[in-house]
Write an enzyme that holds these catalytic residues in place. Structure first.
Site, PDB file in Angstrom:
ATOM      1  N   HIS A   1      45.483 -24.216  43.027  1.00 38.12           N
ATOM      2  CA  HIS A   1      44.982 -24.224  44.407  1.00 38.12           C
ATOM      3  C   HIS A   1      43.528 -24.691  44.460  1.00 38.12           C
ATOM      4  O   HIS A   1      42.767 -24.536  43.511  1.00 38.12           O
ATOM      5  CB  HIS A   1      45.182 -22.863  45.110  1.00 38.12           C
TER       6      HIS A   1
ATOM      7  N   GLU B   1      47.426 -23.006  48.676  1.00 44.11           N
ATOM      8  CA  GLU B   1      48.311 -22.629  47.581  1.00 44.11           C
ATOM      9  C   GLU B   1      49.341 -23.741  47.332  1.00 44.11           C
ATOM     10  O   GLU B   1      49.508 -24.628  48.182  1.00 44.11           O
ATOM     11  CB  GLU B   1      49.022 -21.318  47.953  1.00 44.11           C
TER      12      GLU B   1
ATOM     13  N   ASN C   1      46.901 -21.608  39.567  1.00 46.14           N
ATOM     14  CA  ASN C   1      48.126 -22.256  40.055  1.00 46.14           C
ATOM     15  C   ASN C   1      47.828 -23.618  40.677  1.00 46.14           C
ATOM     16  O   ASN C   1      48.692 -24.213  41.314  1.00 46.14           O
ATOM     17  CB  ASN C   1      48.837 -21.344  41.064  1.00 46.14           C
TER      18      ASN C   1
ATOM     19  N   ASP D   1      36.550 -20.705  52.505  1.00 43.12           N
ATOM     20  CA  ASP D   1      37.607 -19.760  52.855  1.00 43.12           C
ATOM     21  C   ASP D   1      37.059 -18.346  53.031  1.00 43.12           C
ATOM     22  O   ASP D   1      35.919 -18.057  52.652  1.00 43.12           O
ATOM     23  CB  ASP D   1      38.716 -19.770  51.784  1.00 43.12           C
TER      24      ASP D   1
HETATM   25  C1  F6R Z   1      37.175 -19.460  46.534  1.00 43.98           C
HETATM   26  C2  F6R Z   1      38.126 -20.531  46.338  1.00 43.98           C
HETATM   27  C3  F6R Z   1      39.155 -20.476  45.254  1.00 43.98           C
HETATM   28  C4  F6R Z   1      38.523 -20.338  43.864  1.00 43.98           C
HETATM   29  C5  F6R Z   1      39.591 -20.276  42.783  1.00 43.98           C
HETATM   30  C6  F6R Z   1      38.994 -20.089  41.403  1.00 43.98           C
HETATM   31  O1  F6R Z   1      36.316 -19.764  47.612  1.00 43.98           O
HETATM   32  O2  F6R Z   1      38.067 -21.463  47.070  1.00 43.98           O
HETATM   33  O3  F6R Z   1      39.944 -21.628  45.309  1.00 43.98           O
HETATM   34  O4  F6R Z   1      37.677 -21.423  43.654  1.00 43.98           O
HETATM   35  O5  F6R Z   1      40.485 -19.240  43.061  1.00 43.98           O
HETATM   36  O6  F6R Z   1      38.391 -18.855  41.340  1.00 43.98           O
HETATM   37  P1  F6R Z   1      37.502 -18.438  40.087  1.00 43.98           P
HETATM   38  O7  F6R Z   1      36.300 -19.296  40.130  1.00 43.98           O
HETATM   39  O8  F6R Z   1      37.156 -16.998  40.335  1.00 43.98           O
HETATM   40  O9  F6R Z   1      38.341 -18.653  38.878  1.00 43.98           O
END
Ligand code: F6R
Length: 254
Positions: free
Chosen positions: A134, A139, A132, A63
């Site tokens: 995702h 989301e 959440n 992403d």
């Molecule tokens: C980022 C991504 C997100 C993160 C998620 C957890 O490329 O794909 O889904 O993996 O938001 O983020 P952290 O690791 O910062 O808790």
């Protein structure tokens, strides 16, 4: 879905790095999907120290923030370059990260799908987990069949990525879809910390639902989830996962 519970964050990163190493040894032209965020930082640090041949490895990103160019301090592009890619001997042409500052997002999304197909699909996709539920920026409520596309972020995700004292870099993202992720041959999710224990229990042991996009991992034939003890602390079958992992290599042996 295989659940592996490690003592702490460092052990989670060591285990994940072991999978990456094995995958490159098995296929030098590995197609590797990279995640951004706090969780994979320790893995990337270990990958920087790996004695591996990176020349043929192809890289994709999960992403990127919409409207944010690769030089922007908050761009995921930049994050991946600074924390990983510029430290490895990779071939420029093999780094196929999509950008967030493109005019036609739909077209860029389609091109990403085509580039993945052209290299024969993603072999190993690294994933983190949102509070959440995702995965990438899919989301809650995202279609479980979705492809790479623009996506509006939830207020909690915007807050998660916002730098303290600054306006959010973007309220939107371009993200691989749940369906795109599910086509990767192997998924490797890393989760650390007690704050994610409740969502870990929901996505691992709860029902499959688009309300928790990560629950789709239950349907993947080769998904590994590596957790530290705090992240695993609310799992009902925690002891069973440990027991099966400790015993799995003994199956079929006298
Ligand atoms: C980022 C991504 C997100 C993160 C998620 C957890 O490329 O794909 O889904 O993996 O938001 O983020 P952290 O690791 O910062 O808790």
């Amino acid at each position: 879905m295989e659940i592996i519970i490690e003592r702490d964050y460092d052990a989670v990163c060591a285990r994940a790095c072991g999978y990456v190493k094995e995958a490159i040894e098995a296929k030098p032209a590995l197609v590797l999907g990279l995640a951004t965020g706090r969780t994979p930082l320790g893995l990337y640090e270990k990958m920087r120290g790996l004695k591996a041949d990176w020349k043929k490895v192809r890289f994709f990103n999960l992403d990127e923030l919409y409207g944010v160019g690769p030089e922007h301090p908050e761009s995921f592009h930049r994050f991946l370059h600074e924390n990983l890619l510029e430290h490895l001997k990779v071939e420029r042409k093999n780094v196929m990260l999509f950008r967030g500052d493109v005019k036609d997002l739909e077209k860029a999304a389609q091109e990403n799908e085509e580039s993945i197909a052209r290299v024969g699909g993603i072999d190993l996709q690294i994933l983190g987990l949102g509070h959440n539920g995702h995965i990438a920026f899919n989301e809650p409520g995202s279609s479980l069949g979705s492809r790479t596309r623009p996506k509006t972020l939830t207020p909690e995700t915007i807050a998660q990525y916002r730098k303290p004292g600054k306006e959010p870099a973007s309220n939107h993202a371009i993200t691989m879809g749940v369906g795109t992720i599910m086509e990767a041959k192997r998924l490797l999710m890393m989760v650390s910390g007690e704050s994610k224990a409740a969502i870990v229990r929901e996505f691992v042991e709860g029902p499959l639902t688009s309300e928790i996009p990560a629950s789709v991992l239950q349907m993947h034939p080769r998904a590994v989830v590596v957790l530290d003890e705090p992240a695993a602390s609310k799992l009902k079958r925690r002891d069973y996962y440990k027991w099966t992992f400790e015993n799995k290599w003994r199956v079929g042996q006298k």
